[in-house]
Write an enzyme that holds these catalytic residues in place. Structure first.
Site, PDB file in Angstrom:
ATOM      1  CD  GLU A  50      24.236  24.249  24.042  1.00 18.63           C
ATOM      2  OE1 GLU A  50      24.592  23.755  25.138  1.00 18.63           O
ATOM      3  OE2 GLU A  50      23.047  24.353  23.707  1.00 18.63           O
ATOM      4  CD  GLU A  94      20.550  30.333  26.642  1.00 20.64           C
ATOM      5  OE1 GLU A  94      21.010  29.714  25.664  1.00 20.64           O
ATOM      6  OE2 GLU A  94      19.525  29.985  27.261  1.00 20.64           O
TER       7      GLU A  94
HETATM    8  O1  KIV Z   1      18.011  25.931  21.393  1.00 19.88           O
HETATM    9  C1  KIV Z   1      17.782  27.153  21.302  1.00 19.88           C
HETATM   10  O2  KIV Z   1      16.659  27.592  21.030  1.00 19.88           O
HETATM   11  C2  KIV Z   1      18.889  28.075  21.501  1.00 19.88           C
HETATM   12  C3  KIV Z   1      18.576  29.526  21.649  1.00 19.88           C
HETATM   13  C4  KIV Z   1      17.942  29.775  22.958  1.00 19.88           C
HETATM   14  C5  KIV Z   1      19.762  30.379  21.451  1.00 19.88           C
HETATM   15  O3  KIV Z   1      20.005  27.662  21.569  1.00 19.88           O
END
Ligand code: KIV
Length: 268
Positions: free
Chosen positions: A118, A185
């Site tokens: 991220e 997201e």
């Molecule tokens: O951790 C997760 O499930 C994610 C998705 C929501 C993209 O990063």
């Protein structure tokens, strides 16, 4: 759609070029992996496992060993889908050597095909180093759950033009660093469309509208197992919470009433 050949990272960009939408679901175990494998292109072993199965408020407490355990289980249950494992908080932010070692452990110990991290421009050196080490990377922009405290909650990102422009630059930077795909997201649909048009690698949206090159949902949410969680972007494709509760109630009634086990379930 059922395909026998295993999906690869280069396939994802080819799907985008061909205008074929990419289908992604989260998955945390071998049993669901077996059920989902033919239907989807990518199984994402998200650190959301810490919330969905672990019952925690955020993803921040997820550990590398936990992700390796779930990643290995998903790989044992899948043969067709590409498997991507989330790198948990603090496993790639501290230093590049640590990030390579941790991502390497994920690939070596799970058999997964790549990792997800991220963050934007500040991660470019890390993403480049991972890619140079032969580790495919999926980026994640917009609402990045590991930064929920800094962002002040789980809310839509990039409504202001300045933030939107920065997000597009982040996407371009991650693409230049060698990222293979990008999760977007909780961003406005128009911004997701701009990002998707600005880069050659595919965007995978969650709460980011239909112009993304693919979509991801959290499996337990779309199956209707997580009853209290009903954000606007979510669609229920089943209502399994009621099915599970009803099965447990029938079982309890039969055990209490002496109907289970019956002769068919008993040995002479
Ligand atoms: O951790 C997760 O499930 C994610 C998705 C929501 C993209 O990063």
């Amino acid at each position: 759609m059922s395909e026998t050949r295993a999906v690869t990272f280069p396939d994802l960009s080819a799907f985008k070029r061909a205008g074929r939408k990419i289908v992604v679901l989260t998955c945390y175990d071998a049993l669901f992996a077996r059920l989902l494998d033919d239907a989807v292109d990518v199984l994402l072993v998200g650190d959301s496992v810490h919330q969905v199965l672990g019952g925690h408020e955020t993803t921040l407490g997820a550990t590398l060993d936990q992700m390796i355990y779930h990643g290995a289980a998903v790989r044992r249950g899948s043969h067709h889908a590409l498997v991507v494992v989330d790198m948990p908080f603090l496993t790639y932010q501290v230093s590049i050597p640590e990030a390579i070692r941790n991502a390497g452990r994920i690939l070596q110990e799970t058999g997964a095909h790549g990792v997800k991290v991220e963050g934007g421009r500040h991660l470019v050196p890390t993403v480049s180093a991972l890619v140079q080490a032969g580790i495919p990377v999926m980026g994640h922009l917009g609402l990045t759950p590991q930064s929920v405290n800094a962002l002040g909650g789980y809310k839509v990102q990039g409504r202001e033009e300045g933030v939107a422009k920065a997000l597009i630059e982040d996407a371009r930077a991650l693409e230049s660093a060698g990222a293979s795909a990008l999760v977007l997201e909780l961003v406005p649909r128009a911004l997701a469309a701009r990002v998707s048009a600005a880069i050659q690698i595919p965007t995978i949206g969650i709460g980011a509208g239909p112009e993304c090159d693919g979509q991801v949902l959290v499996l337990h949410d779309m199956l209707g197992l997580n009853e209290g969680f009903t954000p606007r972007f979510l669609k229920h494709y089943a209502g399994l919470a009621a099915t599970v509760r009803e099965a447990a109630e029938r079982y309890a009634a039969e055990v209490r009433g002496g109907a289970f086990p019956g002769p068919e379930q008993s040995f002479e």
